[in-house]
Design a protein around this motif. Structure first.
Motif, PDB file in Angstrom:
ATOM      1  N   GLN A  98       0.868  -1.174   0.000  1.00  0.00           N
ATOM      2  CA  GLN A  98       0.000   0.000   0.000  1.00  0.00           C
ATOM      3  C   GLN A  98       0.908   1.228   0.000  1.00  0.00           C
ATOM      4  OE1 GLN A  98      -2.341  -0.398   3.576  1.00  0.00           O
ATOM      5  NE2 GLN A  98      -3.802  -1.791   2.641  1.00  0.00           N
ATOM      6  N   ASP A  99       0.673   2.144  -0.929  1.00  0.00           N
ATOM      7  CA  ASP A  99       1.540   3.318  -0.975  1.00  0.00           C
ATOM      8  C   ASP A  99       1.306   4.241   0.218  1.00  0.00           C
ATOM      9  OD1 ASP A  99      -0.955   4.149  -1.695  1.00  0.00           O
ATOM     10  OD2 ASP A  99      -0.375   5.109  -3.569  1.00  0.00           O
ATOM     11  N   ARG A 100       0.181   4.068   0.901  1.00  0.00           N
ATOM     12  CA  ARG A 100      -0.111   4.794   2.138  1.00  0.00           C
ATOM     13  C   ARG A 100      -0.997   3.905   2.984  1.00  0.00           C
ATOM     14  NH1 ARG A 100      -5.300   6.413   1.250  1.00  0.00           N
ATOM     15  NH2 ARG A 100      -5.900   6.640  -0.947  1.00  0.00           N
ATOM     16  N   MET A 101      -1.146   4.252   4.242  1.00  0.00           N
ATOM     17  CA  MET A 101      -1.918   3.437   5.160  1.00  0.00           C
ATOM     18  C   MET A 101      -3.416   3.567   4.857  1.00  0.00           C
ATOM     19  SD  MET A 101      -1.629   3.508   9.331  1.00  0.00           S
ATOM     20  CE  MET A 101       0.155   3.353   9.256  1.00  0.00           C
ATOM     21  N   ALA A 102      -4.074   2.456   4.574  1.00  0.00           N
ATOM     22  CA  ALA A 102      -5.498   2.471   4.237  1.00  0.00           C
ATOM     23  C   ALA A 102      -6.348   2.591   5.498  1.00  0.00           C
ATOM     24  CB  ALA A 102      -5.875   1.204   3.484  1.00  0.00           C
ATOM     25  N   THR A 103      -7.496   3.245   5.378  1.00  0.00           N
ATOM     26  CA  THR A 103      -8.473   3.326   6.457  1.00  0.00           C
ATOM     27  C   THR A 103      -9.859   3.036   5.871  1.00  0.00           C
ATOM     28  OG1 THR A 103      -9.117   5.660   6.207  1.00  0.00           O
ATOM     29  CG2 THR A 103      -7.087   5.210   7.428  1.00  0.00           C
ATOM     30  N   ARG A 157      -5.533   6.009  21.162  1.00  0.00           N
ATOM     31  CA  ARG A 157      -6.755   6.806  21.157  1.00  0.00           C
ATOM     32  C   ARG A 157      -6.830   7.681  19.907  1.00  0.00           C
ATOM     33  NH1 ARG A 157     -10.759   7.583  24.464  1.00  0.00           N
ATOM     34  NH2 ARG A 157     -11.965   9.511  24.351  1.00  0.00           N
ATOM     35  N   CYS A 158      -8.047   7.801  19.349  1.00  0.00           N
ATOM     36  CA  CYS A 158      -8.261   8.587  18.135  1.00  0.00           C
ATOM     37  C   CYS A 158      -9.607   9.292  18.256  1.00  0.00           C
ATOM     38  CB  CYS A 158      -8.219   7.693  16.902  1.00  0.00           C
ATOM     39  SG  CYS A 158      -8.464   8.567  15.329  1.00  0.00           S
ATOM     40  N   LEU A 201       4.901   0.426  17.992  1.00  0.00           N
ATOM     41  CA  LEU A 201       4.932   1.821  18.427  1.00  0.00           C
ATOM     42  C   LEU A 201       5.161   2.759  17.249  1.00  0.00           C
ATOM     43  CD1 LEU A 201       4.863   3.881  20.696  1.00  0.00           C
ATOM     44  CD2 LEU A 201       7.312   3.504  21.051  1.00  0.00           C
ATOM     45  N   LYS A 202       6.047   2.393  16.322  1.00  0.00           N
ATOM     46  CA  LYS A 202       6.295   3.240  15.159  1.00  0.00           C
ATOM     47  C   LYS A 202       5.031   3.387  14.313  1.00  0.00           C
ATOM     48  CE  LYS A 202      10.190   3.368  13.019  1.00  0.00           C
ATOM     49  NZ  LYS A 202      11.400   3.064  12.216  1.00  0.00           N
ATOM     50  N   ILE A 203       4.321   2.274  14.125  1.00  0.00           N
ATOM     51  CA  ILE A 203       3.082   2.338  13.344  1.00  0.00           C
ATOM     52  C   ILE A 203       2.031   3.152  14.075  1.00  0.00           C
ATOM     53  CG2 ILE A 203       1.201   0.949  12.403  1.00  0.00           C
ATOM     54  CD1 ILE A 203       3.218  -1.247  11.834  1.00  0.00           C
ATOM     55  N   ALA A 204       1.971   3.015  15.404  1.00  0.00           N
ATOM     56  CA  ALA A 204       0.993   3.766  16.194  1.00  0.00           C
ATOM     57  C   ALA A 204       1.244   5.274  16.108  1.00  0.00           C
ATOM     58  CB  ALA A 204       1.030   3.311  17.648  1.00  0.00           C
ATOM     59  N   ARG A 205       2.480   5.677  15.896  1.00  0.00           N
ATOM     60  CA  ARG A 205       2.771   7.107  15.740  1.00  0.00           C
ATOM     61  C   ARG A 205       2.220   7.645  14.414  1.00  0.00           C
ATOM     62  NH1 ARG A 205       6.027   8.753  19.664  1.00  0.00           N
ATOM     63  NH2 ARG A 205       7.468   7.275  20.642  1.00  0.00           N
ATOM     64  N   ALA A 206       2.206   6.769  13.380  1.00  0.00           N
ATOM     65  CA  ALA A 206       1.747   7.214  12.065  1.00  0.00           C
ATOM     66  C   ALA A 206       0.236   7.080  11.903  1.00  0.00           C
ATOM     67  CB  ALA A 206       2.455   6.407  10.981  1.00  0.00           C
ATOM     68  N   ALA A 207      -0.397   6.179  12.637  1.00  0.00           N
ATOM     69  CA  ALA A 207      -1.824   5.900  12.447  1.00  0.00           C
ATOM     70  C   ALA A 207      -2.729   7.105  12.666  1.00  0.00           C
ATOM     71  CB  ALA A 207      -2.241   4.744  13.355  1.00  0.00           C
ATOM     72  N   PRO A 208      -2.537   7.935  13.699  1.00  0.00           N
ATOM     73  CA  PRO A 208      -3.442   9.081  13.888  1.00  0.00           C
ATOM     74  C   PRO A 208      -3.490  10.024  12.699  1.00  0.00           C
ATOM     75  CG  PRO A 208      -2.195   8.672  15.893  1.00  0.00           C
ATOM     76  CD  PRO A 208      -1.597   7.802  14.835  1.00  0.00           C
ATOM     77  N   GLY A 209      -2.371  10.158  11.987  1.00  0.00           N
ATOM     78  CA  GLY A 209      -2.380  11.001  10.799  1.00  0.00           C
ATOM     79  C   GLY A 209      -3.221  10.395   9.688  1.00  0.00           C
ATOM     80  N   ALA A 210      -3.105   9.084   9.495  1.00  0.00           N
ATOM     81  CA  ALA A 210      -3.894   8.416   8.458  1.00  0.00           C
ATOM     82  C   ALA A 210      -5.382   8.469   8.789  1.00  0.00           C
ATOM     83  CB  ALA A 210      -3.431   6.972   8.311  1.00  0.00           C
ATOM     84  N   TYR A 211      -5.709   8.360  10.075  1.00  0.00           N
ATOM     85  CA  TYR A 211      -7.115   8.363  10.500  1.00  0.00           C
ATOM     86  C   TYR A 211      -7.644   9.769  10.784  1.00  0.00           C
ATOM     87  CZ  TYR A 211      -7.767   3.340  10.705  1.00  0.00           C
ATOM     88  OH  TYR A 211      -7.930   2.024  10.366  1.00  0.00           O
ATOM     89  N   LYS A 212      -6.786  10.752  10.606  1.00  0.00           N
ATOM     90  CA  LYS A 212      -7.176  12.160  10.823  1.00  0.00           C
ATOM     91  C   LYS A 212      -7.790  12.348  12.219  1.00  0.00           C
ATOM     92  CE  LYS A 212      -7.864  13.130   5.906  1.00  0.00           C
ATOM     93  NZ  LYS A 212      -7.260  11.877   5.444  1.00  0.00           N
ATOM     94  N   CYS A 213      -7.121  11.810  13.202  1.00  0.00           N
ATOM     95  CA  CYS A 213      -7.594  11.934  14.579  1.00  0.00           C
ATOM     96  C   CYS A 213      -7.548  13.398  15.012  1.00  0.00           C
ATOM     97  CB  CYS A 213      -6.728  11.098  15.515  1.00  0.00           C
ATOM     98  SG  CYS A 213      -6.647   9.344  15.064  1.00  0.00           S
ATOM     99  N   ALA A 214      -8.548  13.808  15.779  1.00  0.00           N
ATOM    100  CA  ALA A 214      -8.617  15.191  16.249  1.00  0.00           C
ATOM    101  C   ALA A 214      -7.629  15.454  17.376  1.00  0.00           C
ATOM    102  CB  ALA A 214     -10.040  15.509  16.706  1.00  0.00           C
ATOM    103  N   ASP A 215      -7.218  14.402  18.084  1.00  0.00           N
ATOM    104  CA  ASP A 215      -6.289  14.568  19.198  1.00  0.00           C
ATOM    105  C   ASP A 215      -4.862  14.234  18.762  1.00  0.00           C
ATOM    106  OD1 ASP A 215      -6.990  11.899  18.769  1.00  0.00           O
ATOM    107  OD2 ASP A 215      -6.310  11.324  20.783  1.00  0.00           O
TER     108      ASP A 215
END
Length: 244
Positions: A82-87, A169-170, A216-230
């Motif tokens: 995947q060229d970017r993380m899918a959601t 958390r997201c 942990l590395k993936i968890a740092r990138a996930a909020p950006g892919a999911y557009k988390c407000a926090d």
């Protein structure tokens, strides 16, 4: 000037002097030995025994991390990328959750999963996932990845595949209506990391620690892919994973 008069002529009783010279067969042997050593190194290529991608899993997993999980000889390669993380809200190539698999093709074994990582909403709920892992592994051990996380390692030991799960958390994420379940918790994004540890000769503790570092590395990138407000609060380094 050399005083010729004082040069002592050799005595007839002296043994004959041997001329110092390299015989042709000495040279031939040396060339053959050098060719054998050079040819052996060319065929063996110890620096090419393990072939790994420079990075994997959305370029978050390093070659050094993959090296811990790899076997002594063979090749690692990433499956469909995947060229970017899918959601669920932003699919990639039809995939509605992030997934990554790095495969290992050893010289004496069939293909094995070196590393598998997935990122998705907590579809079934954190408690339900913990119960599932406890039932399958016999036990789960909590891991503290930071204030805004829930995590654990599920490890049955022996030949079983261990798993590290991390929930970050997201706030503000809206799960598409068609994917909502009764136990789904859209306030958390789940990261799951596992593999087949028998591929590597590294100690099990180091393999599990690599899973935690990758999670942990993936968890740092996930909020950006999911557009988390926090902005989730995460530990600076992964916790030490206990091995019993």
């Amino acid at each position: 000037m050399v005083d010729v008069a004082h040069i002592t002529p050799p005595s007839p009783d002296d043994p004959p002097r041997r001329r110092s010279r390299v015989r042709p067969w000495h040279t031939a042997v040396a060339l053959v030995a050098a060719a054998a050593v050079g040819g052996g190194l060319w065929a063996w290529k110890p620096w090419q025994e393990v072939e790994l991608p420079q990075s994997a899993c959305w370029s978050l997993v390093t070659k050094d991390q993959l090296k811990v999980l790899a076997g002594p000889d063979g090749r690692g390669y990433e499956g469909p990328r995947q060229d970017r993380m899918a959601t669920p809200s932003d699919p990639v190539n039809g995939d509605r959750y992030g997934k990554c698999e790095v495969w290992w093709a050893g010289q004496h074994t069939t293909a094995d999963v070196l590393l598998s990582a997935t990122v998705s909403p907590a579809y079934d709920g954190i408690d339900a996932d913990r119960q599932t892992d406890t039932r399958e592994a016999g036990r789960t051990t909590p891991l503290d990845f930071g204030p805004d996380t829930t995590g654990w390692v599920a490890d049955a030991g022996g030949g079983k595949s261990p798993r590290v799960r991390l929930y970050v958390r997201c706030d503000g994420y809206q799960l598409p209506a068609e994917l909502r379940k009764g136990g789904a918790d859209p306030a958390y994004v789940q990261v799951s990391v596992d593999g087949e540890p028998w591929v590597s000769a590294a100690p099990r503790a180091r393999i599990l620690q690599t899973y935690a570092d990758v999670a942990l590395k993936i968890a740092r990138a996930a909020p950006g892919a999911y557009k988390c407000a926090d902005t989730p609060r995460l530990a600076s380094t992964a916790p030490t994973v206990p091995v019993e």
